[in-house]
Design a protein around this motif. Structure first.
Motif, PDB file in Angstrom:
ATOM      1  N   PRO A 153       0.834  -1.208   0.000  1.00 26.15           N
ATOM      2  CA  PRO A 153       0.000   0.000   0.000  1.00 26.15           C
ATOM      3  C   PRO A 153       0.866   1.255   0.000  1.00 26.15           C
ATOM      4  CG  PRO A 153      -0.175  -1.159   2.099  1.00 26.15           C
ATOM      5  CD  PRO A 153       0.672  -1.997   1.207  1.00 26.15           C
ATOM      6  N   SER A 154       0.326   2.305  -0.596  1.00 28.33           N
ATOM      7  CA  SER A 154       1.023   3.582  -0.691  1.00 28.33           C
ATOM      8  C   SER A 154       0.289   4.625   0.146  1.00 28.33           C
ATOM      9  CB  SER A 154       1.070   4.048  -2.150  1.00 28.33           C
ATOM     10  OG  SER A 154       1.425   5.410  -2.224  1.00 28.33           O
ATOM     11  N   LYS A 155       1.004   5.216   1.089  1.00 31.33           N
ATOM     12  CA  LYS A 155       0.420   6.264   1.922  1.00 31.33           C
ATOM     13  C   LYS A 155       0.017   7.467   1.063  1.00 31.33           C
ATOM     14  CE  LYS A 155       1.339   9.051   6.004  1.00 31.33           C
ATOM     15  NZ  LYS A 155       2.310   9.431   7.028  1.00 31.33           N
ATOM     16  N   LEU A 156       0.852   7.814   0.084  1.00 29.70           N
ATOM     17  CA  LEU A 156       0.552   8.948  -0.792  1.00 29.70           C
ATOM     18  C   LEU A 156      -0.728   8.706  -1.589  1.00 29.70           C
ATOM     19  CD1 LEU A 156       1.315  11.673  -2.061  1.00 29.70           C
ATOM     20  CD2 LEU A 156       2.678  10.410  -3.720  1.00 29.70           C
ATOM     21  N   VAL A 157      -0.873   7.519  -2.158  1.00 31.39           N
ATOM     22  CA  VAL A 157      -2.076   7.201  -2.932  1.00 31.39           C
ATOM     23  C   VAL A 157      -3.302   7.200  -2.017  1.00 31.39           C
ATOM     24  CG1 VAL A 157      -3.229   5.429  -4.324  1.00 31.39           C
ATOM     25  CG2 VAL A 157      -0.824   5.964  -4.730  1.00 31.39           C
ATOM     26  N   LEU A 158      -3.146   6.673  -0.828  1.00 28.85           N
ATOM     27  CA  LEU A 158      -4.261   6.666   0.123  1.00 28.85           C
ATOM     28  C   LEU A 158      -4.695   8.092   0.455  1.00 28.85           C
ATOM     29  CD1 LEU A 158      -6.167   4.938   1.817  1.00 28.85           C
ATOM     30  CD2 LEU A 158      -4.454   4.978   3.635  1.00 28.85           C
ATOM     31  N   GLU A 159      -3.728   8.986   0.664  1.00 27.86           N
ATOM     32  CA  GLU A 159      -4.048  10.377   0.986  1.00 27.86           C
ATOM     33  C   GLU A 159      -4.675  11.125  -0.187  1.00 27.86           C
ATOM     34  OE1 GLU A 159      -0.323  11.952   2.363  1.00 27.86           O
ATOM     35  OE2 GLU A 159      -0.480  10.959   4.308  1.00 27.86           O
ATOM     36  N   THR A 160      -4.204  10.852  -1.399  1.00 28.30           N
ATOM     37  CA  THR A 160      -4.688  11.611  -2.557  1.00 28.30           C
ATOM     38  C   THR A 160      -5.906  10.999  -3.243  1.00 28.30           C
ATOM     39  OG1 THR A 160      -3.103  10.531  -4.033  1.00 28.30           O
ATOM     40  CG2 THR A 160      -2.432  12.637  -3.046  1.00 28.30           C
ATOM     41  N   LYS A 161      -5.999   9.670  -3.248  1.00 30.24           N
ATOM     42  CA  LYS A 161      -7.081   8.993  -3.975  1.00 30.24           C
ATOM     43  C   LYS A 161      -8.079   8.286  -3.065  1.00 30.24           C
ATOM     44  CE  LYS A 161      -5.689   9.788  -8.242  1.00 30.24           C
ATOM     45  NZ  LYS A 161      -6.542  10.340  -9.297  1.00 30.24           N
ATOM     46  N   GLY A 162      -7.699   8.041  -1.813  1.00 28.47           N
ATOM     47  CA  GLY A 162      -8.592   7.352  -0.895  1.00 28.47           C
ATOM     48  C   GLY A 162      -8.561   5.836  -1.009  1.00 28.47           C
ATOM     49  N   VAL A 163      -7.612   5.318  -1.775  1.00 27.07           N
ATOM     50  CA  VAL A 163      -7.396   3.875  -1.907  1.00 27.07           C
ATOM     51  C   VAL A 163      -5.904   3.621  -1.676  1.00 27.07           C
ATOM     52  CG1 VAL A 163      -9.339   3.481  -3.478  1.00 27.07           C
ATOM     53  CG2 VAL A 163      -7.090   4.005  -4.424  1.00 27.07           C
ATOM     54  N   PRO A 164      -5.533   2.431  -1.216  1.00 27.18           N
ATOM     55  CA  PRO A 164      -4.124   2.199  -0.887  1.00 27.18           C
ATOM     56  C   PRO A 164      -3.216   1.861  -2.064  1.00 27.18           C
ATOM     57  CG  PRO A 164      -5.416   0.295  -0.290  1.00 27.18           C
ATOM     58  CD  PRO A 164      -6.386   1.338  -0.766  1.00 27.18           C
ATOM     59  N   SER A 165      -3.775   1.701  -3.248  1.00 25.24           N
ATOM     60  CA  SER A 165      -2.952   1.266  -4.376  1.00 25.24           C
ATOM     61  C   SER A 165      -3.630   1.608  -5.696  1.00 25.24           C
ATOM     62  CB  SER A 165      -2.744  -0.249  -4.311  1.00 25.24           C
ATOM     63  OG  SER A 165      -2.175  -0.737  -5.502  1.00 25.24           O
ATOM     64  N   ILE A 166      -2.815   1.946  -6.681  1.00 25.76           N
ATOM     65  CA  ILE A 166      -3.309   2.069  -8.063  1.00 25.76           C
ATOM     66  C   ILE A 166      -2.803   0.873  -8.859  1.00 25.76           C
ATOM     67  CG2 ILE A 166      -3.272   3.405 -10.211  1.00 25.76           C
ATOM     68  CD1 ILE A 166      -4.899   4.782  -8.006  1.00 25.76           C
ATOM     69  N   ALA A 167      -1.493   0.673  -8.908  1.00 25.93           N
ATOM     70  CA  ALA A 167      -0.915  -0.375  -9.757  1.00 25.93           C
ATOM     71  C   ALA A 167      -1.383  -1.776  -9.353  1.00 25.93           C
ATOM     72  CB  ALA A 167       0.609  -0.295  -9.744  1.00 25.93           C
ATOM     73  N   GLU A 168      -1.164  -2.141  -8.100  1.00 28.73           N
ATOM     74  CA  GLU A 168      -1.524  -3.493  -7.667  1.00 28.73           C
ATOM     75  C   GLU A 168      -3.032  -3.702  -7.710  1.00 28.73           C
ATOM     76  OE1 GLU A 168       0.310  -4.373  -3.886  1.00 28.73           O
ATOM     77  OE2 GLU A 168       2.333  -4.181  -4.722  1.00 28.73           O
ATOM     78  N   ALA A 169      -3.783  -2.716  -7.231  1.00 30.69           N
ATOM     79  CA  ALA A 169      -5.239  -2.875  -7.197  1.00 30.69           C
ATOM     80  C   ALA A 169      -5.842  -2.938  -8.598  1.00 30.69           C
ATOM     81  CB  ALA A 169      -5.877  -1.734  -6.400  1.00 30.69           C
ATOM     82  N   SER A 170      -5.383  -2.102  -9.515  1.00 28.00           N
ATOM     83  CA  SER A 170      -5.961  -2.140 -10.865  1.00 28.00           C
ATOM     84  C   SER A 170      -5.600  -3.442 -11.580  1.00 28.00           C
ATOM     85  CB  SER A 170      -5.550  -0.911 -11.681  1.00 28.00           C
ATOM     86  OG  SER A 170      -4.160  -0.820 -11.837  1.00 28.00           O
ATOM     87  N   ALA A 171      -4.402  -3.962 -11.337  1.00 29.67           N
ATOM     88  CA  ALA A 171      -4.038  -5.259 -11.924  1.00 29.67           C
ATOM     89  C   ALA A 171      -4.990  -6.348 -11.424  1.00 29.67           C
ATOM     90  CB  ALA A 171      -2.597  -5.608 -11.599  1.00 29.67           C
ATOM     91  N   LEU A 172      -5.268  -6.340 -10.128  1.00 29.97           N
ATOM     92  CA  LEU A 172      -6.184  -7.328  -9.550  1.00 29.97           C
ATOM     93  C   LEU A 172      -7.599  -7.187 -10.102  1.00 29.97           C
ATOM     94  CD1 LEU A 172      -4.996  -7.204  -5.834  1.00 29.97           C
ATOM     95  CD2 LEU A 172      -4.884  -9.215  -7.351  1.00 29.97           C
ATOM     96  N   VAL A 173      -8.078  -5.958 -10.211  1.00 33.49           N
ATOM     97  CA  VAL A 173      -9.444  -5.733 -10.703  1.00 33.49           C
ATOM     98  C   VAL A 173      -9.603  -6.279 -12.115  1.00 33.49           C
ATOM     99  CG1 VAL A 173     -11.093  -3.950 -11.444  1.00 33.49           C
ATOM    100  CG2 VAL A 173      -9.964  -3.761  -9.214  1.00 33.49           C
ATOM    101  N   VAL A 174      -8.701  -5.914 -12.998  1.00 29.41           N
ATOM    102  CA  VAL A 174      -8.853  -6.313 -14.400  1.00 29.41           C
ATOM    103  C   VAL A 174      -8.524  -7.789 -14.614  1.00 29.41           C
ATOM    104  CG1 VAL A 174      -8.056  -5.867 -16.771  1.00 29.41           C
ATOM    105  CG2 VAL A 174      -8.588  -3.960 -15.242  1.00 29.41           C
ATOM    106  N   ALA A 175      -7.629  -8.343 -13.815  1.00 31.31           N
ATOM    107  CA  ALA A 175      -7.346  -9.781 -13.928  1.00 31.31           C
ATOM    108  C   ALA A 175      -8.574 -10.611 -13.544  1.00 31.31           C
ATOM    109  CB  ALA A 175      -6.134 -10.156 -13.084  1.00 31.31           C
TER     110      ALA A 175
END
Length: 127
Positions: free
Chosen positions: A79-101
């Motif tokens: 998880p990324s603290k920066l992504v959590l603070e700016t987007k409200g989710v802990p991940s973009i790369a890992e989470a989007s890979a999981l979603v689309v897979a």
């Protein structure tokens, strides 16, 4: 289905996105031809750098909503603290890979990062 989930800071170049994806593929000894898709957060999917990087590697670019990313938040490895603070989710790369897979998706490992981009590889049965 093999998916490269990609994140990046504002202003990231297509060259750097392509570089981080190729680094991740090399880490898992996967040729680019095995990739089924690029995945990222919806706002980033409209960024010309993401579109161009996907074109260069010859895969479709798939957009994920923040709600979709949030649904897999408990399965990300770094998880990324920066992504959590700016987007409200802990991940973009890992989470989007999981979603689309999709169903039975799993990350092959933690994300790979350059100065301005990240990439994670997931494998699954598709959406």
């Amino acid at each position: 289905m093999i998916v490269a989930g990609v994140g990046g800071r504002s202003g990231v170049s297509a060259d750097e996105i392509e570089q981080v994806v190729r680094m991740a593929l090399d880490m898992f000894e996967l040729p680019a031809a095995r990739l089924s898709a690029f995945a990222t957060e919806s706002a980033k999917a409209a960024d010309p750098a993401f579109v161009e990087a996907a074109r260069r590697i010859s895969v479709p670019l798939r957009a994920c909503t923040l709600d979709e990313l949030d649904r897999v938040a408990g399965r990300v490895l770094t998880p990324s603290k920066l992504v959590l603070e700016t987007k409200g989710v802990p991940s973009i790369a890992e989470a989007s890979a999981l979603v689309v897979a999709g169903r039975n998706a799993r990350l092959l490992g933690t994300r790979v990062a350059t100065a301005c981009a990240t990439c994670a590889i997931a494998i699954g049965d598709g959406r």
